[in-house]
Scaffold this motif. Structure first.
Motif, PDB file in Angstrom:
ATOM      1  N   ALA A  43       0.847  -1.259   0.183  1.00 14.28           N
ATOM      2  CA  ALA A  43      -0.049   0.135   0.007  1.00 14.28           C
ATOM      3  C   ALA A  43       0.807   1.355  -0.009  1.00 14.28           C
ATOM      4  O   ALA A  43       0.439   2.238  -0.763  1.00 14.28           O
ATOM      5  N   THR A  44       1.929   1.301   0.901  1.00 14.34           N
ATOM      6  CA  THR A  44       2.907   2.345   0.902  1.00 14.34           C
ATOM      7  C   THR A  44       3.469   2.712  -0.590  1.00 14.34           C
ATOM      8  O   THR A  44       3.666   3.910  -1.004  1.00 14.34           O
ATOM      9  N   PHE A  45       4.048   1.522  -1.146  1.00 12.72           N
ATOM     10  CA  PHE A  45       4.586   1.695  -2.317  1.00 12.72           C
ATOM     11  C   PHE A  45       3.694   2.030  -3.488  1.00 12.72           C
ATOM     12  O   PHE A  45       4.074   3.035  -4.688  1.00 12.72           O
ATOM     13  N   ALA A  46       2.405   1.748  -3.356  1.00 14.22           N
ATOM     14  CA  ALA A  46       1.474   2.121  -4.501  1.00 14.22           C
ATOM     15  C   ALA A  46       1.248   3.632  -4.363  1.00 14.22           C
ATOM     16  O   ALA A  46       1.343   4.423  -5.407  1.00 14.22           O
ATOM     17  N   ALA A  47       0.962   4.021  -3.319  1.00 13.09           N
ATOM     18  CA  ALA A  47       0.925   5.600  -3.112  1.00 13.09           C
ATOM     19  C   ALA A  47       1.865   6.455  -3.335  1.00 13.09           C
ATOM     20  O   ALA A  47       1.905   7.530  -4.112  1.00 13.09           O
ATOM     21  N   LEU A  48       3.161   6.193  -2.473  1.00 13.24           N
ATOM     22  CA  LEU A  48       4.336   7.020  -2.539  1.00 13.24           C
ATOM     23  C   LEU A  48       4.835   6.671  -3.899  1.00 13.24           C
ATOM     24  O   LEU A  48       5.522   7.748  -4.492  1.00 13.24           O
ATOM     25  N   GLY A  49       4.718   5.530  -4.597  1.00 12.46           N
ATOM     26  CA  GLY A  49       5.433   5.481  -5.933  1.00 12.46           C
ATOM     27  C   GLY A  49       4.926   6.505  -7.032  1.00 12.46           C
ATOM     28  O   GLY A  49       5.527   6.860  -7.927  1.00 12.46           O
ATOM     29  N   TYR A  50       3.519   6.351  -7.003  1.00 16.18           N
ATOM     30  CA  TYR A  50       2.893   7.402  -7.947  1.00 16.18           C
ATOM     31  C   TYR A  50       3.386   8.782  -7.739  1.00 16.18           C
ATOM     32  O   TYR A  50       3.709   9.750  -8.678  1.00 16.18           O
ATOM     33  N   PHE A  51       3.434   9.138  -6.585  1.00 19.16           N
ATOM     34  CA  PHE A  51       3.664  10.619  -6.190  1.00 19.16           C
ATOM     35  C   PHE A  51       5.343  10.891  -6.454  1.00 19.16           C
ATOM     36  O   PHE A  51       5.422  11.907  -7.075  1.00 19.16           O
ATOM     37  N   ALA A  52       6.254   9.789  -6.297  1.00 18.74           N
ATOM     38  CA  ALA A  52       7.405   9.715  -6.611  1.00 18.74           C
ATOM     39  C   ALA A  52       7.825  10.086  -8.071  1.00 18.74           C
ATOM     40  O   ALA A  52       8.409  10.847  -8.613  1.00 18.74           O
ATOM     41  N   PHE A  54       5.361  11.429 -10.092  1.00 21.82           N
ATOM     42  CA  PHE A  54       5.203  12.730 -10.402  1.00 21.82           C
ATOM     43  C   PHE A  54       5.953  13.701 -10.215  1.00 21.82           C
ATOM     44  O   PHE A  54       6.109  14.674 -11.009  1.00 21.82           O
ATOM     45  N   LEU A  55       6.840  13.682  -9.062  1.00 23.61           N
ATOM     46  CA  LEU A  55       7.701  14.649  -8.819  1.00 23.61           C
ATOM     47  C   LEU A  55       8.872  14.638  -9.742  1.00 23.61           C
ATOM     48  O   LEU A  55       9.279  15.537 -10.251  1.00 23.61           O
ATOM     49  N   ALA A  56       9.305  13.302  -9.955  1.00 24.35           N
ATOM     50  CA  ALA A  56      10.408  13.319 -11.019  1.00 24.35           C
ATOM     51  C   ALA A  56       9.771  13.705 -12.322  1.00 24.35           C
ATOM     52  O   ALA A  56      10.836  14.290 -13.059  1.00 24.35           O
ATOM     53  N   ALA A  61      10.998  16.692 -16.541  1.00 26.65           N
ATOM     54  CA  ALA A  61      10.305  17.105 -17.887  1.00 26.65           C
ATOM     55  C   ALA A  61       9.346  18.147 -17.488  1.00 26.65           C
ATOM     56  O   ALA A  61       8.030  17.787 -17.634  1.00 26.65           O
ATOM     57  N   PRO A  62       9.744  19.373 -17.342  1.00 27.61           N
ATOM     58  CA  PRO A  62       8.809  20.408 -17.096  1.00 27.61           C
ATOM     59  C   PRO A  62       8.019  20.793 -18.499  1.00 27.61           C
ATOM     60  O   PRO A  62       6.934  21.045 -18.343  1.00 27.61           O
ATOM     61  N   GLY A  63       8.709  20.543 -19.392  1.00 30.07           N
ATOM     62  CA  GLY A  63       8.021  20.637 -20.704  1.00 30.07           C
ATOM     63  C   GLY A  63       6.914  19.933 -20.973  1.00 30.07           C
ATOM     64  O   GLY A  63       5.774  20.365 -21.516  1.00 30.07           O
ATOM     65  N   PHE A  64       6.988  18.352 -20.567  1.00 31.71           N
ATOM     66  CA  PHE A  64       5.772  17.535 -20.713  1.00 31.71           C
ATOM     67  C   PHE A  64       4.613  17.770 -19.735  1.00 31.71           C
ATOM     68  O   PHE A  64       3.625  17.753 -19.927  1.00 31.71           O
ATOM     69  N   MET A  65       5.147  18.308 -18.505  1.00 38.19           N
ATOM     70  CA  MET A  65       4.150  18.724 -17.508  1.00 38.19           C
ATOM     71  C   MET A  65       3.391  19.877 -18.050  1.00 38.19           C
ATOM     72  O   MET A  65       2.104  20.011 -17.464  1.00 38.19           O
ATOM     73  N   LEU A  77      -1.239  19.220 -14.078  1.00 36.48           N
ATOM     74  CA  LEU A  77      -2.337  19.303 -13.163  1.00 36.48           C
ATOM     75  C   LEU A  77      -3.413  18.052 -13.279  1.00 36.48           C
ATOM     76  O   LEU A  77      -3.584  17.517 -12.340  1.00 36.48           O
ATOM     77  N   LEU A  78      -3.365  17.218 -14.284  1.00 38.31           N
ATOM     78  CA  LEU A  78      -4.109  16.330 -14.546  1.00 38.31           C
ATOM     79  C   LEU A  78      -3.427  14.932 -13.667  1.00 38.31           C
ATOM     80  O   LEU A  78      -4.138  14.450 -13.025  1.00 38.31           O
ATOM     81  N   LEU A  79      -2.145  14.990 -13.789  1.00 38.79           N
ATOM     82  CA  LEU A  79      -1.476  13.982 -13.068  1.00 38.79           C
ATOM     83  C   LEU A  79      -1.612  14.229 -11.613  1.00 38.79           C
ATOM     84  O   LEU A  79      -1.672  13.501 -10.864  1.00 38.79           O
TER      85      LEU A  79
END
Length: 124
Positions: A43-52, A54-56, A61-65, A77-79
Protein backbone atom coordinates in the motif's frame (compact mmCIF):
# COMPACT_ATOMS: atom_id res chain seq x y z
CA UNK A 1 14.46 -6.10 6.18
CA UNK A 2 12.40 -8.47 8.21
CA UNK A 3 12.81 -8.93 11.93
CA UNK A 4 11.88 -12.59 11.60
CA UNK A 5 15.22 -14.37 11.44
CA UNK A 6 14.05 -17.84 12.40
CA UNK A 7 14.27 -19.15 8.83
CA UNK A 8 17.72 -17.80 8.04
CA UNK A 9 19.69 -19.56 10.80
CA UNK A 10 20.03 -23.27 11.53
CA UNK A 11 18.81 -24.67 14.81
CA UNK A 12 21.07 -23.38 17.55
CA UNK A 13 21.80 -24.54 21.07
CA UNK A 14 18.57 -22.95 22.34
CA UNK A 15 16.44 -25.25 20.18
CA UNK A 16 16.74 -28.71 21.65
CA UNK A 17 14.90 -31.82 20.62
CA UNK A 18 12.29 -31.44 23.38
CA UNK A 19 11.61 -27.72 22.96
CA UNK A 20 8.42 -26.24 21.56
CA UNK A 21 8.17 -26.26 17.79
CA UNK A 22 7.21 -23.36 15.53
CA UNK A 23 3.70 -24.71 15.14
CA UNK A 24 0.50 -23.46 16.59
CA UNK A 25 0.33 -20.05 18.19
CA UNK A 26 3.87 -18.89 17.47
CA UNK A 27 3.85 -19.93 13.83
CA UNK A 28 0.44 -18.35 13.24
CA UNK A 29 1.63 -15.15 14.89
CA UNK A 30 4.76 -15.06 12.68
CA UNK A 31 2.66 -15.59 9.54
CA UNK A 32 0.28 -12.83 10.66
CA UNK A 33 3.15 -10.39 11.23
CA UNK A 34 4.63 -11.22 7.84
CA UNK A 35 1.26 -10.65 6.14
CA UNK A 36 0.81 -7.29 7.89
CA UNK A 37 4.29 -6.15 6.85
CA UNK A 38 3.68 -7.19 3.25
CA UNK A 39 0.33 -5.39 3.17
CA UNK A 40 1.81 -2.16 4.55
CA UNK A 41 4.66 -2.24 2.03
CA UNK A 42 2.42 -2.77 -0.97
CA UNK A 43 0.00 0.00 0.00
CA UNK A 44 2.82 2.42 0.81
CA UNK A 45 4.67 1.77 -2.45
CA UNK A 46 1.47 2.13 -4.47
CA UNK A 47 0.70 5.60 -3.11
CA UNK A 48 4.24 6.90 -2.69
CA UNK A 49 5.44 5.36 -5.95
CA UNK A 50 2.92 7.35 -7.96
CA UNK A 51 3.82 10.52 -6.09
CA UNK A 52 7.55 9.92 -6.69
CA UNK A 53 6.91 9.49 -10.42
CA UNK A 54 4.92 12.72 -10.43
CA UNK A 55 7.74 14.58 -8.67
CA UNK A 56 10.37 13.13 -10.98
CA UNK A 57 8.39 14.20 -14.04
CA UNK A 58 7.94 17.67 -12.56
CA UNK A 59 11.69 18.06 -12.11
CA UNK A 60 13.02 16.20 -15.15
CA UNK A 61 10.34 16.92 -17.76
CA UNK A 62 8.79 20.35 -17.12
CA UNK A 63 7.98 20.70 -20.82
CA UNK A 64 5.92 17.52 -20.73
CA UNK A 65 4.14 18.60 -17.56
CA UNK A 66 3.27 21.99 -19.09
CA UNK A 67 1.99 20.49 -22.33
CA UNK A 68 -1.80 20.89 -22.74
CA UNK A 69 -3.81 17.69 -22.37
CA UNK A 70 -7.55 17.07 -22.12
CA UNK A 71 -9.61 20.25 -22.20
CA UNK A 72 -6.54 22.46 -22.36
CA UNK A 73 -5.44 21.58 -18.83
CA UNK A 74 -1.71 21.04 -18.35
CA UNK A 75 -0.57 17.42 -18.06
CA UNK A 76 1.00 18.15 -14.66
CA UNK A 77 -2.34 19.33 -13.26
CA UNK A 78 -4.12 16.23 -14.55
CA UNK A 79 -1.47 13.98 -13.03
CA UNK A 80 -1.72 15.89 -9.75
CA UNK A 81 -5.50 15.48 -9.72
CA UNK A 82 -5.07 11.78 -10.51
CA UNK A 83 -3.29 11.33 -7.17
CA UNK A 84 -6.63 11.43 -5.37
CA UNK A 85 -8.05 8.34 -7.13
CA UNK A 86 -4.67 6.58 -6.92
CA UNK A 87 -4.61 7.12 -3.14
CA UNK A 88 -8.23 5.97 -2.93
CA UNK A 89 -7.35 2.85 -4.93
CA UNK A 90 -4.42 2.13 -2.58
CA UNK A 91 -6.79 2.35 0.41
CA UNK A 92 -9.36 0.08 -1.26
CA UNK A 93 -6.68 -2.50 -2.11
CA UNK A 94 -5.35 -2.27 1.46
CA UNK A 95 -8.80 -3.03 2.85
CA UNK A 96 -9.37 -5.85 0.34
CA UNK A 97 -6.04 -7.46 1.20
CA UNK A 98 -6.80 -7.11 4.91
CA UNK A 99 -10.16 -8.85 4.58
CA UNK A 100 -8.84 -11.51 2.24
CA UNK A 101 -5.47 -12.40 3.77
CA UNK A 102 -4.76 -10.73 7.10
CA UNK A 103 -8.13 -11.03 8.87
CA UNK A 104 -8.33 -14.85 8.51
CA UNK A 105 -4.83 -15.08 9.98
CA UNK A 106 -5.82 -12.79 12.84
CA UNK A 107 -8.87 -14.95 13.55
CA UNK A 108 -6.67 -18.04 13.57
CA UNK A 109 -4.24 -16.41 16.02
CA UNK A 110 -7.08 -15.26 18.27
CA UNK A 111 -8.36 -18.85 18.34
CA UNK A 112 -5.26 -19.89 20.24
CA UNK A 113 -4.90 -19.23 23.90
CA UNK A 114 -1.90 -17.16 24.91
CA UNK A 115 0.85 -19.67 25.66
CA UNK A 116 1.62 -19.99 29.37
CA UNK A 117 4.84 -21.92 29.18
CA UNK A 118 4.85 -23.58 25.82
CA UNK A 119 2.93 -23.50 22.63
CA UNK A 120 -0.71 -22.40 22.80
CA UNK A 121 -3.33 -24.80 21.57
CA UNK A 122 -6.69 -23.89 20.09
CA UNK A 123 -9.55 -24.22 22.54
CA UNK A 124 -11.51 -27.45 22.25
Amino acid sequence: MSCDSSESYPAGPRERAGSASWSGYHRALRVLRRACRWQRRVATFAALGYFAVFLALSVEAPGFMARPALGGLPTGLLLALAQVPVTWLAVVLFEYAAKRYVDPLAHRVSGYGRPAGGDGQPPA
